[in-house]
Motif scaffolding. Structure first.
Motif, PDB file in Angstrom:
ATOM      1  N   SER A   1     -55.897  76.797 -29.874  1.00  0.00           N
ATOM      2  CA  SER A   1     -55.711  77.674 -31.409  1.00  0.00           C
ATOM      3  C   SER A   1     -55.478  76.050 -31.840  1.00  0.00           C
ATOM      4  N   ILE A   2     -54.921  76.635 -33.277  1.00  0.00           N
ATOM      5  CA  ILE A   2     -54.617  75.130 -34.530  1.00  0.00           C
ATOM      6  C   ILE A   2     -53.516  75.551 -34.984  1.00  0.00           C
ATOM      7  N   VAL A   3     -52.370  74.526 -34.965  1.00  0.00           N
ATOM      8  CA  VAL A   3     -50.534  74.573 -35.264  1.00  0.00           C
ATOM      9  C   VAL A   3     -50.914  74.701 -36.688  1.00  0.00           C
ATOM     10  N   ASP A   4     -50.329  75.388 -37.088  1.00  0.00           N
ATOM     11  CA  ASP A   4     -49.566  75.674 -38.660  1.00  0.00           C
ATOM     12  C   ASP A   4     -48.914  74.578 -38.811  1.00  0.00           C
ATOM     13  N   GLU A   5     -48.959  73.491 -39.516  1.00  0.00           N
ATOM     14  CA  GLU A   5     -47.804  71.907 -39.445  1.00  0.00           C
ATOM     15  C   GLU A   5     -47.210  72.627 -40.409  1.00  0.00           C
ATOM     16  N   ALA A   6     -47.944  73.374 -41.739  1.00  0.00           N
ATOM     17  CA  ALA A   6     -46.623  73.882 -42.665  1.00  0.00           C
ATOM     18  C   ALA A   6     -45.550  74.783 -42.266  1.00  0.00           C
ATOM     19  N   ALA A   7     -46.215  75.864 -41.318  1.00  0.00           N
ATOM     20  CA  ALA A   7     -45.137  76.540 -40.598  1.00  0.00           C
ATOM     21  C   ALA A   7     -44.066  75.806 -39.328  1.00  0.00           C
TER      22      ALA A   7
ATOM     23  N   CYS B   1     -46.592  82.097 -33.788  1.00  0.00           N
ATOM     24  CA  CYS B   1     -46.459  82.876 -34.635  1.00  0.00           C
ATOM     25  C   CYS B   1     -46.954  81.457 -35.659  1.00  0.00           C
ATOM     26  N   ALA B   2     -46.913  80.136 -35.766  1.00  0.00           N
ATOM     27  CA  ALA B   2     -47.700  79.135 -36.152  1.00  0.00           C
ATOM     28  C   ALA B   2     -48.782  78.452 -35.513  1.00  0.00           C
ATOM     29  N   GLY B   3     -48.666  79.073 -34.259  1.00  0.00           N
ATOM     30  CA  GLY B   3     -50.329  78.231 -33.264  1.00  0.00           C
ATOM     31  C   GLY B   3     -49.785  78.114 -32.338  1.00  0.00           C
TER      32      GLY B   3
ATOM     33  N   SER C   1     -56.452  68.543 -33.454  1.00  0.00           N
ATOM     34  CA  SER C   1     -55.665  69.389 -32.809  1.00  0.00           C
ATOM     35  C   SER C   1     -55.318  68.785 -31.478  1.00  0.00           C
TER      36      SER C   1
END
Length: 139
Positions: free
Chosen positions: A19-25, A123-125, A9
């Protein structure tokens, strides 16, 4: 595996400061804050930015390619695939890029995004949303 996810990422630019981005979010956020328009289709899209007292409807027309339309400003752009990672990056860049930056005479980023929408991206990173929130607070 976690180290590989972080490295991947960071390497592709989808994360800031590790940080890790929450792809689903992020995909879910794109569904809520925008509209996907299939090729050769015309759709009415309700648009309401943070400074708008009332929403307005715009007509979004997709040509040969699918488009995504921002529900905050009405800006639209071509989507390459079935809501893939590249599309998520393109959509999130529209959300978090400063509206003070211009491409021609148009803002590079969404000029009408709400603070709530940016907080959801945080919040999604997506740490870059914090910079845009700061920009909104200074207006």
């Amino acid at each position: 595996a976690l180290a590989q996810a972080i490295s991947a990422s960071v390497a592709d630019g989808s994360a800031r400061m590790g940080s890790i981005v929450d792809e689903a979010a992020l995909a879910s956020w794109a569904e809520v804050h925008g509209v996907y328009v299939e090729p050769s289709t015309i759709v009415e899209v309700e648009v309401k930015g943070r400074a708008d007292a009332e929403s307005r409807n715009i007509q979004a027309k997709a040509g040969k390619c699918k488009i995504w339309v921002c529900r905050h400003c009405g800006h639209h752009f071509t989507i390459t695939g079935a809501k893939g990672a590249r599309d998520g990056k393109k959509i999130s860049e529209h959300a978090v890029t400063s509206a003070k930056l211009l491409i021609g005479k148009k803002p590079a980023g969404c000029p009408s995004i709400t603070e709530k929408a940016l907080q959801e991206l945080l919040c999604a990173g997506l740490d870059a949303a914090d910079e845009k929130l700061q920009e909104l607070m200074e207006e």
